[in-house]
Design a protein around this motif. Structure first.
Motif, PDB file in Angstrom:
ATOM      1  N   ALA A  93       4.147   4.179  -7.478  1.00  0.00           N
ATOM      2  CA  ALA A  93       3.592   4.985  -6.385  1.00  0.00           C
ATOM      3  C   ALA A  93       3.385   4.106  -5.172  1.00  0.00           C
ATOM      4  N   GLY A  94       3.324   4.768  -4.000  1.00  0.00           N
ATOM      5  CA  GLY A  94       2.909   4.058  -2.804  1.00  0.00           C
ATOM      6  C   GLY A  94       1.504   3.523  -3.013  1.00  0.00           C
ATOM      7  N   THR A  95       1.291   2.268  -2.692  1.00  0.00           N
ATOM      8  CA  THR A  95       0.034   1.624  -3.040  1.00  0.00           C
ATOM      9  C   THR A  95      -1.111   2.042  -2.124  1.00  0.00           C
ATOM     10  N   SER A  96      -2.317   1.843  -2.619  1.00  0.00           N
ATOM     11  CA  SER A  96      -3.548   2.086  -1.867  1.00  0.00           C
ATOM     12  C   SER A  96      -4.627   1.194  -2.462  1.00  0.00           C
ATOM     13  N   PRO A  97      -5.703   0.913  -1.708  1.00  0.00           N
ATOM     14  CA  PRO A  97      -6.796   0.120  -2.279  1.00  0.00           C
ATOM     15  C   PRO A  97      -7.355   0.743  -3.553  1.00  0.00           C
ATOM     16  N   GLU A  98      -7.405   2.073  -3.598  1.00  0.00           N
ATOM     17  CA  GLU A  98      -7.936   2.745  -4.789  1.00  0.00           C
ATOM     18  C   GLU A  98      -7.045   2.493  -6.004  1.00  0.00           C
ATOM     19  N   PHE A  99      -5.737   2.647  -5.828  1.00  0.00           N
ATOM     20  CA  PHE A  99      -4.818   2.430  -6.946  1.00  0.00           C
ATOM     21  C   PHE A  99      -4.888   0.979  -7.424  1.00  0.00           C
ATOM     22  N   GLU A 100      -4.994   0.052  -6.483  1.00  0.00           N
ATOM     23  CA  GLU A 100      -5.012  -1.365  -6.852  1.00  0.00           C
ATOM     24  C   GLU A 100      -6.316  -1.747  -7.546  1.00  0.00           C
ATOM     25  N   THR A 101      -7.355  -0.923  -7.374  1.00  0.00           N
ATOM     26  CA  THR A 101      -8.619  -1.148  -8.063  1.00  0.00           C
ATOM     27  C   THR A 101      -8.628  -0.497  -9.441  1.00  0.00           C
ATOM     28  N   MET A 111      10.844  -0.928  -3.497  1.00  0.00           N
ATOM     29  CA  MET A 111      11.825  -0.555  -2.477  1.00  0.00           C
ATOM     30  C   MET A 111      11.902  -1.587  -1.345  1.00  0.00           C
ATOM     31  N   ARG A 112      11.252  -2.733  -1.533  1.00  0.00           N
ATOM     32  CA  ARG A 112      11.258  -3.812  -0.537  1.00  0.00           C
ATOM     33  C   ARG A 112      10.675  -3.354   0.803  1.00  0.00           C
ATOM     34  N   GLY A 113       9.782  -2.371   0.776  1.00  0.00           N
ATOM     35  CA  GLY A 113       9.145  -1.894   1.999  1.00  0.00           C
ATOM     36  C   GLY A 113       9.858  -0.751   2.675  1.00  0.00           C
ATOM     37  N   LEU A 114      11.017  -0.333   2.151  1.00  0.00           N
ATOM     38  CA  LEU A 114      11.750   0.771   2.779  1.00  0.00           C
ATOM     39  C   LEU A 114      10.977   2.079   2.738  1.00  0.00           C
ATOM     40  N   LEU A 115      10.011   2.174   1.827  1.00  0.00           N
ATOM     41  CA  LEU A 115       9.217   3.401   1.753  1.00  0.00           C
ATOM     42  C   LEU A 115       8.425   3.632   3.036  1.00  0.00           C
ATOM     43  N   GLY A 116       8.189   2.570   3.798  1.00  0.00           N
ATOM     44  CA  GLY A 116       7.466   2.701   5.063  1.00  0.00           C
ATOM     45  C   GLY A 116       8.344   3.117   6.231  1.00  0.00           C
ATOM     46  N   TYR A 117       9.653   3.258   6.001  1.00  0.00           N
ATOM     47  CA  TYR A 117      10.555   3.777   7.032  1.00  0.00           C
ATOM     48  C   TYR A 117      10.710   5.266   6.779  1.00  0.00           C
ATOM     49  N   ARG A 118      10.115   6.089   7.641  1.00  0.00           N
ATOM     50  CA  ARG A 118       9.973   7.516   7.357  1.00  0.00           C
ATOM     51  C   ARG A 118      10.840   8.383   8.262  1.00  0.00           C
ATOM     52  N   LEU A 119      11.692   9.169   7.620  1.00  0.00           N
ATOM     53  CA  LEU A 119      12.386  10.248   8.308  1.00  0.00           C
ATOM     54  C   LEU A 119      11.568  11.519   8.126  1.00  0.00           C
ATOM     55  N   LEU A 210      14.443  10.456  15.032  1.00  0.00           N
ATOM     56  CA  LEU A 210      13.270   9.594  14.940  1.00  0.00           C
ATOM     57  C   LEU A 210      13.181   8.870  13.606  1.00  0.00           C
ATOM     58  N   VAL A 211      12.514   7.701  13.606  1.00  0.00           N
ATOM     59  CA  VAL A 211      12.081   7.044  12.382  1.00  0.00           C
ATOM     60  C   VAL A 211      10.662   6.525  12.630  1.00  0.00           C
ATOM     61  N   LEU A 212       9.741   6.961  11.794  1.00  0.00           N
ATOM     62  CA  LEU A 212       8.341   6.541  11.863  1.00  0.00           C
ATOM     63  C   LEU A 212       8.182   5.371  10.902  1.00  0.00           C
ATOM     64  N   VAL A 213       7.612   4.256  11.374  1.00  0.00           N
ATOM     65  CA  VAL A 213       7.572   3.035  10.575  1.00  0.00           C
ATOM     66  C   VAL A 213       6.147   2.519  10.435  1.00  0.00           C
ATOM     67  N   TYR A 214       5.755   2.203   9.185  1.00  0.00           N
ATOM     68  CA  TYR A 214       4.490   1.516   8.949  1.00  0.00           C
ATOM     69  C   TYR A 214       4.634   0.647   7.703  1.00  0.00           C
ATOM     70  N   PRO A 215       3.880  -0.457   7.630  1.00  0.00           N
ATOM     71  CA  PRO A 215       3.963  -1.320   6.453  1.00  0.00           C
ATOM     72  C   PRO A 215       3.480  -0.570   5.218  1.00  0.00           C
ATOM     73  N   PHE A 216       4.331  -0.483   4.211  1.00  0.00           N
ATOM     74  CA  PHE A 216       3.980   0.301   3.036  1.00  0.00           C
ATOM     75  C   PHE A 216       4.802  -0.185   1.852  1.00  0.00           C
ATOM     76  N   ALA A 217       4.189  -0.237   0.699  1.00  0.00           N
ATOM     77  CA  ALA A 217       4.878  -0.726  -0.493  1.00  0.00           C
ATOM     78  C   ALA A 217       4.696   0.236  -1.656  1.00  0.00           C
ATOM     79  N   MET A 218       5.724   0.363  -2.463  1.00  0.00           N
ATOM     80  CA  MET A 218       5.638   1.068  -3.736  1.00  0.00           C
ATOM     81  C   MET A 218       5.575   0.028  -4.842  1.00  0.00           C
ATOM     82  N   PHE A 219       4.554   0.132  -5.694  1.00  0.00           N
ATOM     83  CA  PHE A 219       4.399  -0.787  -6.813  1.00  0.00           C
ATOM     84  C   PHE A 219       4.527  -0.054  -8.140  1.00  0.00           C
ATOM     85  N   PHE A 220       4.830  -0.804  -9.185  1.00  0.00           N
ATOM     86  CA  PHE A 220       4.577  -0.338 -10.538  1.00  0.00           C
ATOM     87  C   PHE A 220       3.092  -0.531 -10.830  1.00  0.00           C
TER      88      PHE A 220
END
Length: 315
Positions: A93-101, A111-119, A210-220
């Motif tokens: 899933a896309g990570t969040s402080p809650e998930f990481e806790t 996805m090497r950060g590609l999840l943060g490149y949003r169409l 358009l492409v909306l971009v923000y730093p975002f990672a998907m983790f196991f």
């Protein structure tokens, strides 16, 4: 004698709980790797994720059995099942402080950060509205949709964007009915979702400019009571990077290649927003794990207009 006892205890601790290349005790039974069966089309982003999971588990050289759940699950339900660690033992899933806790994150972006490149998935007849948008301030009056419980919701709201959360499949219906303006999706997700949900929602399409971009990672993510599985995935992922097998999979996987070609990122106006919700540990992930890592963390302050610029996503 006391010194020898201390050394044995310390070595045992690292063998059981250490990450990376630290020696580990081999499990007596194969690791039970149960992932959620998804309703999305098989040949899509989840096809690549499952190929990655198989690769890293094989690279770990730790005995394991990998299988899906007997019934399909979306993210909210999968995370609930992961908490008890029985029906589901691993999820992505896309990570969040809650998930990481709540869980054990394997902090290597799948996805090497590609999840943060949003169409954006939009209603076809609203393309003319998006043709006029070049900046964040011009995007702000429109209304976005997101799935329930997704980490992206707060990222978008922090940037001053209006967001409504709904069950994942229902968001496509809301776009089709004109009740929402756009649904930001990772570039690896948008086109497969049009193929899957388009027949039932014939007025939706991927926005063209358009492409909306923000730093975002998907983790196991793994249950906290299952450090053996977390260690196996971490070890395998590190080995797959070191020997080049993961980067080869990423570069050659037909889904990744097709999506990057289809997205035409070099022709899109790029709008950057910040992600202030990244944990310190996630920010400290080594640059080699990010796609175009030198640029992915560049973003304007929240609520400030972002000048339109052309995206460049080449290595």
């Amino acid at each position: 004698m006391r010194g020898l006892t201390t050394i044995v205890i310390v070595m045992s601790f690292f063998a059981i709980y250490g990450h990376g290349k630290t020696a580990r005790a081999q499990p007596e039974q194969p690791l039970n790797v149960i992932y959620p069966l998804r309703v999305e089309a098989e040949k899509g982003p989840h096809d690549f994720i499952l190929a990655t999971l198989k690769l890293v588990l094989d690279k770990s050289e730790i005995p394991h059995k990998m299988r899906p759940t007997s019934i399909p699950m979306q993210q909210t339900r999968a995370m609930e099942r992961l908490k008890d660690g029985k029906d589901v033992t691993i999820y992505w899933a896309g990570t969040s402080p809650e998930f990481e806790t709540e869980f054990l994150p394997i902090r290597i972006p799948i996805m090497r950060g590609l999840l943060g490149y949003r169409l954006m998935i939009i209603r076809k007849d609203r393309q003319k509205i998006f043709d006029t948008i070049m900046t964040l301030s011009q995007l702000a009056p429109l209304h976005a949709g997101q799935g329930l419980g997704w980490a992206d919701i707060e990222i978008l709201k922090n940037a001053g964007l209006s967001v409504t959360a709904a069950p994942y499949e229902h968001v496509f219906k809301l776009i089709n009915a004109g009740r929402l303006d756009y649904f930001p999706r990772g570039i690896t997700e948008a086109f497969p979702e049009i193929r899957e949900f388009g027949p039932a929602n014939p007025d939706i399409a991927v926005e063209e400019n358009l492409v909306l971009v923000y730093p975002f990672a998907m983790f196991f993510f793994v249950n906290k009571d299952n450090p053996e599985l977390a260690n196996a995935v971490t070890l395998g992922f590190q080995k797959a990077y070191e020997d080049g097998s993961f980067l080869a999979l990423f570069a050659r996987h037909p889904h990744i290649r097709a999506i990057i070609d289809q997205a035409h990122l070099s022709q899109r106006t790029r709008i950057d927003i910040a992600n202030p919700f990244l944990t310190t540990a996630t920010k400290e992930i080594p640059a080699r794990y990010w796609y175009q890592a030198d640029k992915i963390f560049e973003a304007p302050q929240p609520h400030s207009p972002a000048p339109g610029k052309k995206a460049n996503l080449t290595d």
